[in-house]
Design a protein around this motif. Structure first.
Motif, PDB file in Angstrom:
ATOM      1  N   GLU A   1     110.283  15.304 -47.169  1.00 20.50           N
ATOM      2  CA  GLU A   1     110.451  16.424 -48.057  1.00 20.50           C
ATOM      3  C   GLU A   1     110.608  17.760 -47.256  1.00 20.50           C
ATOM      4  OE1 GLU A   1     108.612  13.855 -48.632  1.00 20.50           O
ATOM      5  OE2 GLU A   1     109.793  12.994 -50.200  1.00 20.50           O
ATOM      6  N   ILE A   2     109.609  18.152 -46.408  1.00 16.01           N
ATOM      7  CA  ILE A   2     109.628  19.531 -46.033  1.00 16.01           C
ATOM      8  C   ILE A   2     111.045  19.457 -45.101  1.00 16.01           C
ATOM      9  CG2 ILE A   2     108.605  20.952 -44.171  1.00 16.01           C
ATOM     10  CD1 ILE A   2     106.128  19.659 -45.162  1.00 16.01           C
ATOM     11  N   THR A   3     111.303  18.660 -44.386  1.00 14.90           N
ATOM     12  CA  THR A   3     112.744  18.581 -43.639  1.00 14.90           C
ATOM     13  C   THR A   3     113.900  18.717 -44.448  1.00 14.90           C
ATOM     14  OG1 THR A   3     111.671  17.110 -41.872  1.00 14.90           O
ATOM     15  CG2 THR A   3     114.227  17.398 -41.962  1.00 14.90           C
ATOM     16  N   GLN A   4     113.821  18.095 -45.696  1.00 14.54           N
ATOM     17  CA  GLN A   4     114.899  18.303 -46.620  1.00 14.54           C
ATOM     18  C   GLN A   4     115.119  19.751 -47.251  1.00 14.54           C
ATOM     19  OE1 GLN A   4     114.495  16.329 -50.488  1.00 14.54           O
ATOM     20  NE2 GLN A   4     116.784  15.430 -50.258  1.00 14.54           N
ATOM     21  N   ILE A   5     113.854  20.310 -47.464  1.00 17.21           N
ATOM     22  CA  ILE A   5     113.969  21.631 -47.849  1.00 17.21           C
ATOM     23  C   ILE A   5     114.655  22.548 -46.781  1.00 17.21           C
ATOM     24  CG2 ILE A   5     112.508  23.590 -48.207  1.00 17.21           C
ATOM     25  CD1 ILE A   5     110.383  21.646 -49.666  1.00 17.21           C
ATOM     26  N   PHE A   6     114.193  22.263 -45.444  1.00 20.25           N
ATOM     27  CA  PHE A   6     114.765  23.238 -44.397  1.00 20.25           C
ATOM     28  C   PHE A   6     116.246  23.128 -44.577  1.00 20.25           C
ATOM     29  CE2 PHE A   6     110.424  23.774 -42.400  1.00 20.25           C
ATOM     30  CZ  PHE A   6     110.511  25.289 -42.653  1.00 20.25           C
ATOM     31  N   ASN A   7     116.539  21.785 -44.667  1.00 16.99           N
ATOM     32  CA  ASN A   7     117.911  21.452 -44.386  1.00 16.99           C
ATOM     33  C   ASN A   7     118.995  22.195 -45.677  1.00 16.99           C
ATOM     34  OD1 ASN A   7     120.472  19.485 -43.310  1.00 16.99           O
ATOM     35  ND2 ASN A   7     120.439  19.136 -45.582  1.00 16.99           N
ATOM     36  N   ASP A   8     118.327  22.201 -46.801  1.00 18.75           N
ATOM     37  CA  ASP A   8     118.900  22.622 -47.753  1.00 18.75           C
ATOM     38  C   ASP A   8     119.019  24.228 -47.781  1.00 18.75           C
ATOM     39  OD1 ASP A   8     118.969  20.126 -49.217  1.00 18.75           O
ATOM     40  OD2 ASP A   8     117.292  20.300 -50.596  1.00 18.75           O
ATOM     41  N   LEU A   9     118.014  24.668 -47.217  1.00 16.01           N
ATOM     42  CA  LEU A   9     118.121  26.296 -47.071  1.00 16.01           C
ATOM     43  C   LEU A   9     119.300  26.542 -45.930  1.00 16.01           C
ATOM     44  CD1 LEU A   9     116.893  28.980 -47.452  1.00 16.01           C
ATOM     45  CD2 LEU A   9     115.219  28.462 -45.667  1.00 16.01           C
ATOM     46  N   ALA A  10     119.294  25.755 -44.969  1.00 14.93           N
ATOM     47  CA  ALA A  10     120.277  26.087 -43.912  1.00 14.93           C
ATOM     48  C   ALA A  10     121.552  26.064 -44.498  1.00 14.93           C
ATOM     49  CB  ALA A  10     119.937  25.313 -42.695  1.00 14.93           C
ATOM     50  N   TRP A  11     121.845  25.095 -45.160  1.00 16.57           N
ATOM     51  CA  TRP A  11     123.269  24.733 -45.653  1.00 16.57           C
ATOM     52  C   TRP A  11     123.655  25.796 -46.868  1.00 16.57           C
ATOM     53  CZ3 TRP A  11     126.945  23.096 -42.939  1.00 16.57           C
ATOM     54  CH2 TRP A  11     126.726  22.395 -42.040  1.00 16.57           C
TER      55      TRP A  11
END
Length: 226
Positions: A107-117
């Protein structure tokens, strides 16, 4: 479904509907390549800052020629720095952060990915002001031979309209309004990066080469006004 791990811009964009486990597995398998691509992306955006300064200096010449306050040139300089800074640093660093610890909670990786895009496709407030200030400055150039063609000013206005769909990527994870969709991603990206930046560079360089000719034109206008 997933981003390219070799291309600096990570195209095509990651699928916003992917689950946390799917994204985490992707980052786990390609952590080094994603980090390398992100570093290349950050290095490549260095050229955008001189671009902002050069174009802003030419807008200042237009404003001086028309006896106007340097509003548009300052707006372009400030918002251009913000747009390219936020639109490049935030995505690049977020991709790197997501790939740095690939074994963390998905879930933390997903948050960083969402923030990036979201950072990549939605820095529209400063970008909109930057493009609009350029268009207005061009259209307000009343000299007989404008420094930058007026049609490019109208193109800037249309480019602003093209950034509107990106706002809707906050509400959709599939379809044309998702961050990887046709209207939210490809429509702003192609005219924004391909046409707007390329055209701005070309006409700014042409404007620099016309320094003496343009200054002569201004001298004649000032003498005539006197």
């Amino acid at each position: 479904m997933f981003v390219s791990t070799l291309f600096p811009l990570h195209l095509p964009a990651a699928d916003p509907s992917a689950t946390a486990l799917e994204l985490a597995e992707h980052y786990r398998q390609n952590a080094r390549w994603i980090s390398l691509g992100s570093v290349m992306f950050l290095i490549g955006t260095i050229a955008l800052y001189p671009f902002v300064v050069v174009v802003a200096s030419q807008l200042r010449r237009i404003e001086e020629a028309n006896h106007e306050a340097p509003l548009n040139s300052w707006l372009f300089l400030v918002t251009g720095t913000m747009a390219w800074g936020y639109g490049s640093l935030m995505p690049g660093l977020s991709w790197i952060a997501a790939a740095f610890r690939p074994d963390r909670n998905p879930e933390i990786t997903q948050i960083f990915n969402d923030l990036a895009w979201f950072s990549f496709v939605m820095p529209f407030p400063p970008f909109t002001v930057m493009v609009l200030s350029l268009g207005i400055a061009i259209l307000r150039d009343r000299t007989p031979e404008p420094l930058i063609p007026r049609w490019f000013g109208w193109l800037c206005v249309w480019e602003v309209l093209g950034t509107v769909p990106a706002c809707l990527s906050a509400f959709y994870d599939t379809g044309p309004f998702a961050w990887n969709g046709f209207l939210s991603f490809w429509v702003p990206a192609v005219p924004g990066i391909g046409v707007f930046v390329t055209g701005s560079v070309v006409y700014a360089l042409k404007a620099i080469s016309r320094d003496e000719q343009y200054d002569t034109q201004l001298s004649r206008l000032q003498e005539g006004g006197a």
